[in-house]
Design a protein around this motif. Structure first.
Motif, short mmCIF file in Angstrom:
data_model
loop_
_atom_site.label_atom_id
_atom_site.label_comp_id
_atom_site.label_asym_id
_atom_site.label_seq_id
_atom_site.Cartn_x
_atom_site.Cartn_y
_atom_site.Cartn_z
N SER A 108 -13.26 13.07 -3.26
CA SER A 108 -12.72 12.52 -2.02
C SER A 108 -12.14 11.13 -2.26
CB SER A 108 -13.80 12.46 -0.94
OG SER A 108 -14.52 11.26 -1.01
N HIS A 109 -11.41 10.63 -1.27
CA HIS A 109 -10.87 9.27 -1.40
C HIS A 109 -11.97 8.22 -1.41
CE1 HIS A 109 -10.55 8.51 3.25
NE2 HIS A 109 -11.53 9.34 2.97
N GLN A 110 -13.17 8.62 -0.99
CA GLN A 110 -14.30 7.69 -0.98
C GLN A 110 -14.86 7.43 -2.37
OE1 GLN A 110 -16.58 10.08 1.77
NE2 GLN A 110 -16.16 8.68 3.47
N MET A 111 -14.42 8.22 -3.36
CA MET A 111 -14.90 8.02 -4.73
C MET A 111 -14.42 6.70 -5.31
SD MET A 111 -16.61 9.32 -7.32
CE MET A 111 -16.66 11.13 -7.32
N GLY A 112 -13.20 6.30 -4.96
CA GLY A 112 -12.61 5.09 -5.52
C GLY A 112 -11.39 5.42 -6.36
N LEU A 113 -10.72 4.39 -6.85
CA LEU A 113 -9.50 4.57 -7.63
C LEU A 113 -9.81 5.24 -8.97
CD1 LEU A 113 -7.94 1.06 -6.97
CD2 LEU A 113 -7.01 3.25 -6.16
N HIS A 114 -8.96 6.17 -9.35
CA HIS A 114 -9.18 6.94 -10.58
C HIS A 114 -9.40 6.03 -11.78
CE1 HIS A 114 -8.34 9.41 -14.10
NE2 HIS A 114 -8.58 10.47 -13.36
#
Length: 253
Positions: free
Chosen positions: A225-231
């Motif tokens: 998800s976008h909540q994981m953080g920047l790749h």
């Protein structure tokens, strides 16, 4: 064997509609994530696991012109909403598409794609040959596959092992018995939604711990998800043998 990560995002994909967070606004293409799916190419055959809402786009992006079978992990929309687009392969290959699914998933498919299963079909509807999927080894076009039953909160979901490769999505619990099926895998793709707790998905730390417990040589995280953080930032936090997956990534075994 080649495995392509067709999509590595969670049910909303990334970017999320209307979201202004750093991940959703990122210019790094690895932060753009379609709904989760993989393609397995081996022994001249092509198998896709799950046809989510982005299935058509994924097939076009990878220039796929042969598809021998579809396997379903479970019936959530982000994993089965694109099945109608197998019609292109029906036309190209001039045959039904073999679809492997549990009884529960078959019921959902017959409900959502009722027009494909009517006695008198409208011309041009998907041609689907449903095949029962149980928690026991099976064969697709000469390729041996081992199902792995995991739990997505209270919902049983199938992962799959193809030789030295194991794929697990939408899970937050795997029994000891099912873990035994994974041991010995050289590569595993495993879901981790975010870093914080979630009711039905592994966290990043839980996924890392599982990879270490099962002594898998190399692993890739998916269903992110976008909540994981920047790749680029999360990738740098991971052990050397574990990577954040991204759309279009190809794994060779």
């Amino acid at each position: 064997m080649r495995i392509t990560l067709l999509g590595t995002g969670t049910s909303q994909g990334v970017p999320v509609i209307g979201c202004k967070c750093d991940v959703c606004q990122s210019s790094d293409p690895r932060d753009n994530r379609l709904r989760t799916s993989i393609m397995v190419e081996t022994e001249g055959k092509t198998i896709v696991v799950d046809t989510g809402p982005d299935f058509r786009q994924q097939m076009l992006s990878e220039n796929v012109n042969q598809l021998d079978a579809v396997l379903f992990t479970h019936e959530h929309k982000d994993h089965m909403a694109g099945l109608d687009d197998i019609r292109a392969f029906n036309f190209i290959q001039r045959k039904e598409m073999t679809v492997y699914a549990s009884d529960r998933v078959q019921k959902a498919l017959k409900r959502d794609y009722f027009y494909a299963f009517e006695e008198k079909k409208y011309p041009g509807v998907p041609q689907i040959h449903l095949t029962d999927l149980h928690n026991e080894p099976f064969e697709v076009e000469g390729i041996n596959i081992i199902p792995i039953e995991v739990m997505h909160y209270k919902m049983p979901v199938f992962g799959f092992r193809f030789g030295d490769f194991t794929y697990i999505t939408d899970a937050n619990y795997i029994s000891r018995k099912e873990k035994e099926k994974i041991k010995g895998s050289k590569v595993m793709v495993i879901n981790a939604l975010r870093k914080t707790d979630h009711i039905s998905h592994f966290t990043l730390d839980e996924a890392v711990d599982l990879v270490n417990e099962l002594d898998v040589e190399e692993a890739y995280i998916t269903h992110i998800s976008h909540q994981m953080g920047l790749h680029k930032e999360v990738e740098n936090e991971l052990p050397q043998n574990i990577h954040l997956g991204y759309d279009g990534l190809k794994i060779e075994l």
